[in-house]
Design an enzyme around this catalytic site. Structure first.
Site, short mmCIF file in Angstrom:
data_model
loop_
_atom_site.label_atom_id
_atom_site.label_comp_id
_atom_site.label_asym_id
_atom_site.label_seq_id
_atom_site.Cartn_x
_atom_site.Cartn_y
_atom_site.Cartn_z
CE1 TYR A 56 -3.04 -3.00 0.28
CE2 TYR A 56 -3.65 -2.31 2.49
CZ TYR A 56 -3.79 -3.18 1.42
OH TYR A 56 -4.70 -4.20 1.50
CB SER A 167 -3.95 -12.27 1.78
OG SER A 167 -4.90 -11.44 1.16
CD GLU A 275 -14.76 13.38 11.14
OE1 GLU A 275 -14.83 13.46 12.38
OE2 GLU A 275 -14.26 14.27 10.42
#
Length: 324
Positions: A56, A167, A275
């Site tokens: 990432y 994964s 948010e």
């Protein structure tokens, strides 16, 4: 509001994983500082499980958020369950530990709670995340997954990772690890794409039978990155069944999709930079779907995979090419 700390499942090595996690992968065009901001909001909202990865390329920013929330007294290190992942170019046994150490250095943490083999395939080691040849095909590396797993076990023994897992593995690849002579630790989990359009029921049953937790990513669909996602695929959260169920339970389609996973015994990751939505996702513990509605949601499965990855197609171990 309930704290996700109370909602955990036990892993096969005795550690506990919170059933709701916060995913930190963000599109490349978004500023990395957004990862810090969103992770802080998530921790303040009650998320205690933070999912990231070497690939990432934002572990520095995520680590900053975790450390600032420890420093301001919101959480202690042991309250946070942090996941990182071994990238494909580090599968050689002698490289595994160095990949984890790079992550820990960026995070400025002493250990990760969970370390996963990101994909069941090895790519040529080097600076490139996606080494490709002149024909645009991925350059693979010949590494036995069982040898990579032994190096993962050493990371656990060294205390750098509390738990280890995998994964994007299918049943065959999991069996390979489980049947490895001299296996010291079973994978605690298998993190895969999983949502109402791809409910992974066979893989889920297999994992449950082996005491391996299934962790769902892209549980709300995806942010439709053109490198990974076919742009013609339907948008999961626009599904009319999810919409009508959201109305019935006075929730959002996203919460219905998340709740569905939790009630199936799946650990679910929710990803957002918004948010209000980050806070809203914590409400997944405030209601329950009835058995009839769970069956209706099971019926949405269409084996639709969002995350196919253009880069890996044609790779002999490409995990998405065979049925889970």
């Amino acid at each position: 509001m309930m704290n996700s700390k109370c909602h955990r499942v036990e892993l096969n090595d005795g550690h506990f994983i919170p059933v709701l996690g916060f995913g930190t992968a963000i599109p490349s065009e978004v500023s990395k500082s957004k990862a810090t901001e969103a992770t802080k909001i998530a921790i303040d909202a009650g998320f205690r499980h933070i999912d990231s990865a070497h690939m990432y390329q934002n572990e520095e920013e995520v680590g900053l958020a975790i450390r600032s929330k420890i420093e301001d007294g919101t959480v202690k290190r042991e309250d946070i369950f942090y996941t990182s992942k071994l990238w494909c170019t580090f599968h050689r046994p002698e490289l595994v530990k160095s990949c984890l150490e790079q992550s820990l250095k960026k995070l400025q943490l002493d250990y990760v709670d969970l370390y996963l083999i990101n994909f069941p395939m090895a790519l040529k080691p080097g600076e490139e995340y996606f080494p490709i040849d002149e024909h645009g095909k991925a350059i693979s590396d010949k590494v036995d997954l069982c040898d990579t797993w032994e190096a993962m076990e050493k990371c656990k023994d060294a205390g750098l990772a509390k738990s280890i897992g995998v994964s994007n593995f299918n049943c065959r690849q999991l069996e390979m690890i489980l049947n490895k002579p001299g296996l010291k630790y079973k994978p605690v989990c298998n993190q895969v794409e999983c949502h109402p359009y791809l409910n992974q029921s066979k893989l889920l049953d297999f994992c449950k039978s082996k005491d391996i937790v299934l962790v769902a990513y892209s549980a709300l669909g995806t942010h439709r990155d053109k490198h990974w996602v076919d742009q013609s695929t339907p948008v999961l959260l626009d599904d009319p069944v999810l919409a009508s169920m959201a109305k019935k339970y006075k929730q959002t389609p996203a919460l219905i999709a998340l709740r569905y996973q939790i009630q199936r015994g799946v650990v679910v990751l929710a990803k957002s930079l918004n948010e209000a939505r980050i806070k809203e996702n914590m409400q997944v513990f405030e209601f329950q779907l009835c058995p009839e509605d769970m069956k209706v949601l099971d019926g949405l499965n269409r084996n639709l995979r969002y995350v196919a990855g253009v880069v890996f197609s044609g790779h002999p171990n490409f995990p998405f090419s065979d049925e889970y």
